[in-house]
Design an enzyme around this catalytic site. Structure first.
Site, short mmCIF file in Angstrom:
data_model
loop_
_atom_site.label_atom_id
_atom_site.label_comp_id
_atom_site.label_asym_id
_atom_site.label_seq_id
_atom_site.Cartn_x
_atom_site.Cartn_y
_atom_site.Cartn_z
N HIS A 63 1.23 -1.47 0.50
CA HIS A 63 -0.10 0.03 -0.27
C HIS A 63 0.92 1.32 -0.04
O HIS A 63 1.32 1.42 0.90
CB HIS A 63 -1.13 -0.05 1.01
CG HIS A 63 -1.89 -1.40 1.65
ND1 HIS A 63 -2.96 -1.16 0.79
CD2 HIS A 63 -1.91 -1.94 1.81
CE1 HIS A 63 -4.06 -2.11 0.77
NE2 HIS A 63 -2.75 -2.73 1.56
N ARG A 98 -0.97 4.27 -1.00
CA ARG A 98 -1.27 5.64 -1.06
C ARG A 98 -1.54 6.84 -1.62
O ARG A 98 -0.46 6.08 -3.12
CB ARG A 98 -1.45 6.06 1.00
CG ARG A 98 -0.79 5.37 1.81
CD ARG A 98 -2.70 4.51 2.13
NE ARG A 98 -2.97 4.08 3.31
CZ ARG A 98 -3.21 3.20 3.44
NH1 ARG A 98 -3.94 2.21 2.28
NH2 ARG A 98 -3.47 2.39 4.80
N ASN A 137 -6.41 0.49 -2.75
CA ASN A 137 -6.96 1.33 -2.46
C ASN A 137 -7.41 2.52 -2.18
O ASN A 137 -7.22 2.53 -0.91
CB ASN A 137 -8.08 -0.04 -1.22
CG ASN A 137 -6.76 -0.31 -0.30
OD1 ASN A 137 -5.51 0.03 -0.87
ND2 ASN A 137 -6.46 -0.74 0.72
N LYS A 172 -7.88 -6.18 -7.79
CA LYS A 172 -7.66 -6.88 -7.21
C LYS A 172 -9.10 -6.97 -6.33
O LYS A 172 -10.20 -6.07 -6.47
CB LYS A 172 -6.32 -5.99 -5.85
CG LYS A 172 -6.76 -5.95 -4.58
CD LYS A 172 -6.76 -6.91 -3.80
CE LYS A 172 -6.59 -7.51 -2.60
NZ LYS A 172 -5.47 -6.44 -1.65
N HIS A 200 -8.77 -10.48 -1.47
CA HIS A 200 -8.33 -10.65 -0.43
C HIS A 200 -9.68 -11.22 0.36
O HIS A 200 -10.78 -10.78 0.45
CB HIS A 200 -9.17 -9.17 0.40
CG HIS A 200 -8.77 -8.24 1.81
ND1 HIS A 200 -8.58 -8.03 2.28
CD2 HIS A 200 -9.70 -9.47 3.00
CE1 HIS A 200 -8.21 -8.04 4.06
NE2 HIS A 200 -9.69 -8.68 4.61
N ASP A 217 2.54 -6.08 2.66
CA ASP A 217 0.88 -5.77 3.08
C ASP A 217 1.21 -4.58 3.73
O ASP A 217 0.94 -4.04 4.67
CB ASP A 217 0.30 -6.45 3.84
CG ASP A 217 -1.53 -5.97 4.16
OD1 ASP A 217 -1.40 -5.26 2.82
OD2 ASP A 217 -1.95 -6.84 4.99
N HIS A 243 -0.54 4.13 8.34
CA HIS A 243 -1.85 4.74 8.60
C HIS A 243 -1.02 6.02 9.29
O HIS A 243 0.33 5.33 10.32
CB HIS A 243 -2.65 4.02 9.30
CG HIS A 243 -3.43 2.80 8.32
ND1 HIS A 243 -4.50 2.93 8.65
CD2 HIS A 243 -3.23 1.69 8.14
CE1 HIS A 243 -5.26 2.86 7.76
NE2 HIS A 243 -4.27 1.25 7.71
N ALA A 264 -6.61 -0.56 10.35
CA ALA A 264 -5.50 -1.61 9.52
C ALA A 264 -5.11 -1.78 9.74
O ALA A 264 -4.77 -0.87 8.60
CB ALA A 264 -6.67 -2.70 9.71
O1 DOR Z 1 -4.88 -4.39 7.41
C1 DOR Z 1 -4.55 -3.59 6.76
N1 DOR Z 1 -4.50 -2.14 5.87
N2 DOR Z 1 -5.42 -4.71 5.59
C2 DOR Z 1 -5.87 -4.50 3.95
O2 DOR Z 1 -5.72 -5.84 3.96
C3 DOR Z 1 -4.89 -3.22 3.85
C4 DOR Z 1 -4.71 -2.13 4.95
C5 DOR Z 1 -4.75 -1.23 4.54
O3 DOR Z 1 -4.77 -0.67 3.16
O4 DOR Z 1 -3.96 -0.13 5.26
ZN ZN Z 2 -3.38 -5.37 1.75
#
Ligand code: DOR
Ligand code: ZN
Length: 335
Positions: free
Chosen positions: A15, A17, A41, A95, A134, A240, A244, A256
């Site tokens: 990820h 961002r 995402n 995905k 996922h 993964d 954040h 998460a």
């Molecule tokens: O813990 C996670 N964070 N699992 C995911 O599948 C997405 C990810 C996120 O984008 O923060």
């Molecule tokens: Zn992920």
């Protein structure tokens, strides 16, 4: 062994961002990896050819170097064959998220009934576009991945030529699926090789270890270790790593995601060495992925040595896993 050279490491689930966060985290991966499969995402999710191309440009700009390839993905929707044909050269995979399963997945699918998805999945299969998944239901949190196995079976049986990647697997049930269906593969994170639910919530709550799917039981971790350490030909490394900002993790509604990008290779060396399997790390972190995805990674050699590495407390606004702790391996140089 006091040193190891990894050739063309790949992170097949990452990820990155956008905006300032992208600028902070992308260089941390591109420094030591040859490429990464970039998750779609964002808000809003990446769903058009234009969005893929523009996002790739922003990633390349944030990285500022040529020896790293961002392998792009689209966020699954019921796309037409015509659209898939037009976008196939821009992407490496699509995905699919169950709606609401994790961060920014609200636009995901609400049902895994095959019929409404058949046209898209058949077209992906015909065009050789990989489906990365996922795999969690909306059941009890510890059972979500195991409950999803029937969906994997349905997908694998209905589309036997479609390559399906079970992303970030965390259970012995998922490991067992690898040898059951030819077209199922998996990525495994480094944190799921190290932690169990006990580390997340068994003592003081550790928000920086909270992710989806959540870490499971010791016997699940043992099953993951077995296939990762032996570099089972159907498993690949996918961190993964999911950044954040600190204040959103250390809050009463913790998002998460575990941030491992800057420590992934060092930690992998530690895990593989602890089990006397350093010789299999190259396959786990690159060779298997190149074969499964049919990609030829940008040349890069990463030399890691057995020297202490003190993990920084923070990168920009993001707290990494193992912040402030000392790892046994560090990156000496990248050629
Ligand atoms: O813990 C996670 N964070 N699992 C995911 O599948 C997405 C990810 C996120 O984008 O923060
Ligand atoms: Zn992920």
């Amino acid at each position: 062994m006091e040193s190891i050279t990894l050739t063309m490491p790949l992170d097949m689930h990452l990820h990155l961002r956008d905006g300032e966060m992208l600028e902070t985290v992308a260089p941390l991966t591109s420094y030591s990896f040859s490429g990464a499969l970039v998750m779609p995402n964002l808000v809003p999710p990446v769903t058009t050819k234009e969005m893929v191309k523009e996002y790739r440009k922003r990633i390349k700009h944030a990285i500022g170097r040529d020896d790293f390839e961002p392998y792009m993905t689209l966020f699954y929707q019921n796309y037409s064959r015509e659209f898939l044909e037009s976008v196939q050269n821009e992407i490496t995979a699509i995905k699919i998220y169950p709606s609401g399963a994790t961060t920014n997945s609200e636009g995901g699918v609400v049902s895994f009934d095959i019929e409404p998805m058949r046209e898209t999945l058949q077209a992906m299969s015909d065009l050789g576009i990989i489906l990365s998944v996922h795999g969690e239901t909306n059941g009890f949190v510890m059972d979500r991945e195991a409950e999803f196995m029937s969906v994997y079976e349905k997908l694998a049986l209905n589309f036997p030529k479609l390559k399906i990647i079970m992303e970030h697997i965390t259970t012995a049930d998922a490991v067992a699926m690898l040898d059951k269906y030819d077209n199922l593969y998996a990525t495994i994170t480094v944190h799921h090789l190290i932690i169990t639910l006990d580390d997340v919530a068994g003592g003081m709550l550790r928000p920086h270890l909270f992710c989806k799917p959540i870490a499971k039981r010791p016997e699940d971790r043992a099953a993951l270790l077995k296939v990762a350490l032996s570099a089972h030909p159907k498993v690949m490394f996918g961190s993964d790593s999911a950044p954040h900002p600190k204040h959103t993790k250390e809050s009463c509604g913790c998002g998460a995601g575990v941030f491992t990008a800057p420590i992934a290779l060092q930690l992998l060396c530690e895990v593989f060495e602890a089990h006397d399997q350093l010789g299999n790390l190259q396959a786990f972190v690159s060779d298997n992925a190149q074969r499964i995805y049919g990609i030829c990674a940008e040349f890069k050699e990463v030399v890691l040595v057995k020297h202490d590495f003190v993990v920084p407390e923070i990168y920009g606004t993001v707290v990494p896993m193992k912040a402030g702790e000392t790892l046994k391996w560090s990156i000496e140089r990248v050629d």
